[in-house]
Design a protein around this motif. Structure first.
Motif, PDB file in Angstrom:
ATOM      1  N   ASP A  82       0.878  -1.166   0.000  1.00 45.00           N
ATOM      2  CA  ASP A  82       0.000   0.000   0.000  1.00 45.00           C
ATOM      3  C   ASP A  82       0.918   1.220   0.000  1.00 45.00           C
ATOM      4  OD1 ASP A  82      -2.140   1.700   0.193  1.00 45.00           O
ATOM      5  OD2 ASP A  82      -2.582   1.248   2.296  1.00 45.00           O
ATOM      6  N   ALA A  83       1.303   1.659  -1.197  1.00 44.48           N
ATOM      7  CA  ALA A  83       2.392   2.617  -1.377  1.00 44.48           C
ATOM      8  C   ALA A  83       1.965   4.067  -1.159  1.00 44.48           C
ATOM      9  CB  ALA A  83       3.010   2.441  -2.760  1.00 44.48           C
ATOM     10  N   GLU A 108       8.376   7.631   4.452  1.00 45.99           N
ATOM     11  CA  GLU A 108       8.612   8.684   3.457  1.00 45.99           C
ATOM     12  C   GLU A 108       8.556   8.051   2.077  1.00 45.99           C
ATOM     13  OE1 GLU A 108      12.205  11.066   3.829  1.00 45.99           O
ATOM     14  OE2 GLU A 108      12.302  10.586   5.968  1.00 45.99           O
ATOM     15  N   LEU A 109       7.925   8.752   1.144  1.00 43.52           N
ATOM     16  CA  LEU A 109       7.932   8.347  -0.263  1.00 43.52           C
ATOM     17  C   LEU A 109       8.104   9.617  -1.088  1.00 43.52           C
ATOM     18  CD1 LEU A 109       5.029   5.724  -0.301  1.00 43.52           C
ATOM     19  CD2 LEU A 109       7.470   5.260  -0.597  1.00 43.52           C
ATOM     20  N   HIS A 110       9.264   9.769  -1.699  1.00 49.92           N
ATOM     21  CA  HIS A 110       9.578  10.927  -2.529  1.00 49.92           C
ATOM     22  C   HIS A 110      10.039  10.416  -3.889  1.00 49.92           C
ATOM     23  CE1 HIS A 110       9.328  13.507   1.009  1.00 49.92           C
ATOM     24  NE2 HIS A 110      10.131  12.649   1.635  1.00 49.92           N
ATOM     25  N   ARG A 111       9.067  10.085  -4.732  1.00 50.42           N
ATOM     26  CA  ARG A 111       9.356   9.504  -6.044  1.00 50.42           C
ATOM     27  C   ARG A 111      10.085  10.504  -6.907  1.00 50.42           C
ATOM     28  NH1 ARG A 111       7.256   9.135 -11.268  1.00 50.42           N
ATOM     29  NH2 ARG A 111       7.556   7.073 -12.143  1.00 50.42           N
ATOM     30  N   PRO A 112      11.122  10.111  -7.603  1.00 49.20           N
ATOM     31  CA  PRO A 112      11.827   8.832  -7.612  1.00 49.20           C
ATOM     32  C   PRO A 112      13.148   8.890  -6.836  1.00 49.20           C
ATOM     33  CG  PRO A 112      12.427  10.011  -9.585  1.00 49.20           C
ATOM     34  CD  PRO A 112      11.541  10.930  -8.752  1.00 49.20           C
ATOM     35  N   PHE A 165      11.133   3.236   5.142  1.00 47.54           N
ATOM     36  CA  PHE A 165      10.083   2.433   5.771  1.00 47.54           C
ATOM     37  C   PHE A 165      10.620   1.753   7.020  1.00 47.54           C
ATOM     38  CE2 PHE A 165      11.901   0.059   2.160  1.00 47.54           C
ATOM     39  CZ  PHE A 165      12.338  -1.126   2.747  1.00 47.54           C
ATOM     40  N   SER A 166       9.684   1.488   7.923  1.00 44.75           N
ATOM     41  CA  SER A 166      10.018   0.637   9.065  1.00 44.75           C
ATOM     42  C   SER A 166      10.030  -0.783   8.535  1.00 44.75           C
ATOM     43  CB  SER A 166       8.991   0.794  10.185  1.00 44.75           C
ATOM     44  OG  SER A 166       7.728   0.304   9.772  1.00 44.75           O
ATOM     45  N   PHE A 167      10.741  -1.653   9.226  1.00 41.22           N
ATOM     46  CA  PHE A 167      10.881  -3.017   8.720  1.00 41.22           C
ATOM     47  C   PHE A 167      10.996  -3.979   9.883  1.00 41.22           C
ATOM     48  CE2 PHE A 167      13.838  -6.470   7.464  1.00 41.22           C
ATOM     49  CZ  PHE A 167      13.037  -7.071   6.521  1.00 41.22           C
ATOM     50  N   SER A 168      10.243  -5.064   9.800  1.00 42.70           N
ATOM     51  CA  SER A 168      10.394  -6.120  10.795  1.00 42.70           C
ATOM     52  C   SER A 168      10.065  -7.460  10.171  1.00 42.70           C
ATOM     53  CB  SER A 168       9.505  -5.861  12.018  1.00 42.70           C
ATOM     54  OG  SER A 168       8.149  -5.877  11.676  1.00 42.70           O
ATOM     55  N   VAL A 169      10.626  -8.486  10.777  1.00 44.69           N
ATOM     56  CA  VAL A 169      10.295  -9.853  10.423  1.00 44.69           C
ATOM     57  C   VAL A 169       9.371 -10.312  11.535  1.00 44.69           C
ATOM     58  CG1 VAL A 169      11.210 -12.159   9.991  1.00 44.69           C
ATOM     59  CG2 VAL A 169      12.520 -10.147   9.288  1.00 44.69           C
ATOM     60  N   GLU A 170       8.215 -10.828  11.169  1.00 45.70           N
ATOM     61  CA  GLU A 170       7.113 -11.054  12.106  1.00 45.70           C
ATOM     62  C   GLU A 170       7.521 -11.647  13.450  1.00 45.70           C
ATOM     63  OE1 GLU A 170       2.677 -12.010  11.200  1.00 45.70           O
ATOM     64  OE2 GLU A 170       3.829 -13.874  11.192  1.00 45.70           O
ATOM     65  N   GLN A 207      16.217   3.020   4.585  1.00 46.52           N
ATOM     66  CA  GLN A 207      16.143   4.184   3.707  1.00 46.52           C
ATOM     67  C   GLN A 207      16.766   3.813   2.382  1.00 46.52           C
ATOM     68  OE1 GLN A 207      17.235   8.084   5.243  1.00 46.52           O
ATOM     69  NE2 GLN A 207      18.469   8.444   3.415  1.00 46.52           N
ATOM     70  N   ILE A 208      16.066   4.130   1.294  1.00 42.22           N
ATOM     71  CA  ILE A 208      16.576   3.838  -0.040  1.00 42.22           C
ATOM     72  C   ILE A 208      16.640   5.145  -0.820  1.00 42.22           C
ATOM     73  CG2 ILE A 208      16.273   2.497  -2.153  1.00 42.22           C
ATOM     74  CD1 ILE A 208      14.521   0.571  -0.507  1.00 42.22           C
TER      75      ILE A 208
END
Length: 151
Positions: free
Chosen positions: A49-50, A75-79, A84-89, A99-100
């Protein structure tokens, strides 16, 4: 639990422009072929869900069981950038931050991924780095295919 973080960085160069690489990361039909996909697994679920505050969930069915990767877009600043936050369940008590950044290089781009992970996972730093490198190689195959289809 220590508040210290480990920061690891992985870069990869693509022949495709930043917009193509960025959009491929957020397209569930494409992402399911590279995002958290392992050689011996099969992604059975990819929901993205971007939008800022939107969630993602990618489930890779592996011989050792399902690996559930989730997060929230911060944060989404195309391009140019996504964060994003990230976790493994099974380890969701320790949410990481990814951050990319996408940098234009001629007709292609360089992707720089910075993963801030909880210090308790220090023993897994190199495996995590290798995992992201594998993701980026899979993404390269996907964007190269998009480029071939567009030609």
């Amino acid at each position: 639990m220590s508040a210290e973080k480990i920061k690891l960085t992985v870069t990869h160069t693509y022949r495709a422009p930043p917009s193509v690489v960025y959009d491929s990361w957020l397209n569930p039909a494409i992402a399911r072929r590279f995002l958290f996909a392992t050689d011996d697994g099969h992604v059975i679920r990819a929901e993205i869900d971007a939008h800022v505050g939107g969630r993602f969930l990618v489930v890779d069915r592996r011989p050792t069981g399902d690996a559930c990767h989730s997060g929230i877009f911060l944060e989404l600043h195309r391009p140019k950038r996504m964060v994003f936050s990230f976790s493994v369940e099974e380890h969701d008590h320790c949410t990481d931050r990814v951050q990319i950044d996408f940098e234009q290089l001629g007709s292609g781009c360089r992707l720089t991924l910075t993963h801030e992970m909880c210090s308790e996972w220090a023993a897994h730093e190199e495996k995590t780095r290798q995992g992201w490198a594998h993701v980026m190689e899979g993404l390269e195959r996907e964007v190269d295919q998009i480029d071939r289809l567009a030609s």
